[in-house]
Design a protein around this motif. Structure first.
Motif, PDB file in Angstrom:
ATOM      1  N   LEU A 156      -4.632   2.368  -5.596  1.00  0.00           N
ATOM      2  CA  LEU A 156      -4.548   1.288  -4.607  1.00  0.00           C
ATOM      3  C   LEU A 156      -5.296   0.029  -5.023  1.00  0.00           C
ATOM      4  O   LEU A 156      -5.223  -0.988  -4.322  1.00  0.00           O
ATOM      5  CB  LEU A 156      -5.093   1.768  -3.256  1.00  0.00           C
ATOM      6  N   LYS A 165      -8.126   5.683  -4.943  1.00  0.00           N
ATOM      7  CA  LYS A 165      -8.714   4.347  -5.047  1.00  0.00           C
ATOM      8  C   LYS A 165      -8.175   3.587  -6.254  1.00  0.00           C
ATOM      9  O   LYS A 165      -7.892   2.387  -6.162  1.00  0.00           O
ATOM     10  CB  LYS A 165     -10.241   4.441  -5.108  1.00  0.00           C
ATOM     11  N   TYR A 183     -10.267  -0.347   3.924  1.00  0.00           N
ATOM     12  CA  TYR A 183      -9.692   0.635   3.003  1.00  0.00           C
ATOM     13  C   TYR A 183      -9.949   2.095   3.346  1.00  0.00           C
ATOM     14  O   TYR A 183      -9.223   2.959   2.909  1.00  0.00           O
ATOM     15  CB  TYR A 183     -10.127   0.388   1.548  1.00  0.00           C
ATOM     16  N   MET A 235       0.836  -1.206   0.000  1.00  0.00           N
ATOM     17  CA  MET A 235       0.000   0.000   0.000  1.00  0.00           C
ATOM     18  C   MET A 235       0.869   1.254   0.000  1.00  0.00           C
ATOM     19  O   MET A 235       0.603   2.203  -0.744  1.00  0.00           O
ATOM     20  CB  MET A 235      -0.924   0.026   1.224  1.00  0.00           C
ATOM     21  N   SER A 277       2.497   1.719  -3.481  1.00  0.00           N
ATOM     22  CA  SER A 277       1.534   2.196  -4.481  1.00  0.00           C
ATOM     23  C   SER A 277       1.149   3.647  -4.209  1.00  0.00           C
ATOM     24  O   SER A 277       1.099   4.472  -5.124  1.00  0.00           O
ATOM     25  CB  SER A 277       0.283   1.316  -4.483  1.00  0.00           C
ATOM     26  N   ALA A 278       0.893   3.967  -2.951  1.00  0.00           N
ATOM     27  CA  ALA A 278       0.489   5.330  -2.589  1.00  0.00           C
ATOM     28  C   ALA A 278       1.632   6.317  -2.801  1.00  0.00           C
ATOM     29  O   ALA A 278       1.406   7.442  -3.259  1.00  0.00           O
ATOM     30  CB  ALA A 278       0.014   5.375  -1.144  1.00  0.00           C
ATOM     31  N   ASN A 327      -4.030  -3.620  -4.679  1.00  0.00           N
ATOM     32  CA  ASN A 327      -3.601  -4.074  -3.358  1.00  0.00           C
ATOM     33  C   ASN A 327      -4.805  -4.547  -2.559  1.00  0.00           C
ATOM     34  O   ASN A 327      -5.812  -3.848  -2.491  1.00  0.00           O
ATOM     35  CB  ASN A 327      -2.919  -2.930  -2.588  1.00  0.00           C
TER      36      ASN A 327
END
Length: 163
Positions: free
Chosen positions: A136, A133, A146, A113, A116-117, A139
């Motif tokens: 992410l 969204k 979430y 996470m 990706s973020a 993932n």
């Protein structure tokens, strides 16, 4: 019974700012090079199929599921793992936001996470909820639902913090 010879290849890449040279079997996955050979265990193995995202790393700045990439494919690249997000040992604004927003529970998905973020925040410092969204969506988290993860990314963006 005949056995198939294993071919290996010398590779050179940069991981978290450090030059790495290794002889690796042609079938070695990048995630196993990272975890088993280099002892960078922050990158998790969750599904071995590319579905969960726990093994996400950056390859030349792009999020990649390291269980779906051969180590030889990373030859000549710059790889960043979750350990490389804060090389000086201080939490990044994104990591601090994850803590403040209670965006983790068991923590298994957290490295993926974060990777990706952080890629999202590097390319789009003020993302919308929908952009978060989408970033992410590769993932899987089985604990948090979430919402707190999305809020943590918003918080990091509001604070002006990149990864």
């Amino acid at each position: 019974m005949a056995t198939t010879p294993t071919t290996s290849r010398a590779i050179a890449l940069e991981i978290n700012g450090e030059a790495v040279e290794r002889e690796v079997p042609a079938s070695r996955l990048l995630v196993h090079l990272i975890r088993d050979d280099l002892d960078l265990t922050g990158t998790h193995i969750g599904c071995d199929t590319g579905n969960c995202g726990a093994c996400t790393v950056h390859v030349d700045g792009v999020p990649v599921k390291s269980c779906m990439m051969l180590a030889v494919q990373a030859d000549g690249t710059r790889v960043t793992t979750v350990e490389g997000l804060a090389p000086d040992g201080e939490l990044t604004p994104l990591q601090e936001a994850f803590s403040k927003a209670h965006a983790l529970q068991c923590g298994y998905c957290t490295p993926g996470m974060l990777m990706s973020a952080s890629a999202l925040l590097q390319s789009s410092p003020g993302p919308t909820e929908d952009e978060i969204k989408v970033a992410l969506q590769g993932n899987i988290c089985r604990c948090t639902g979430y919402w707190n993860i999305v809020e943590a990314v918003h918080e990091a963006a509001r604070g002006g913090g990149e990864a």
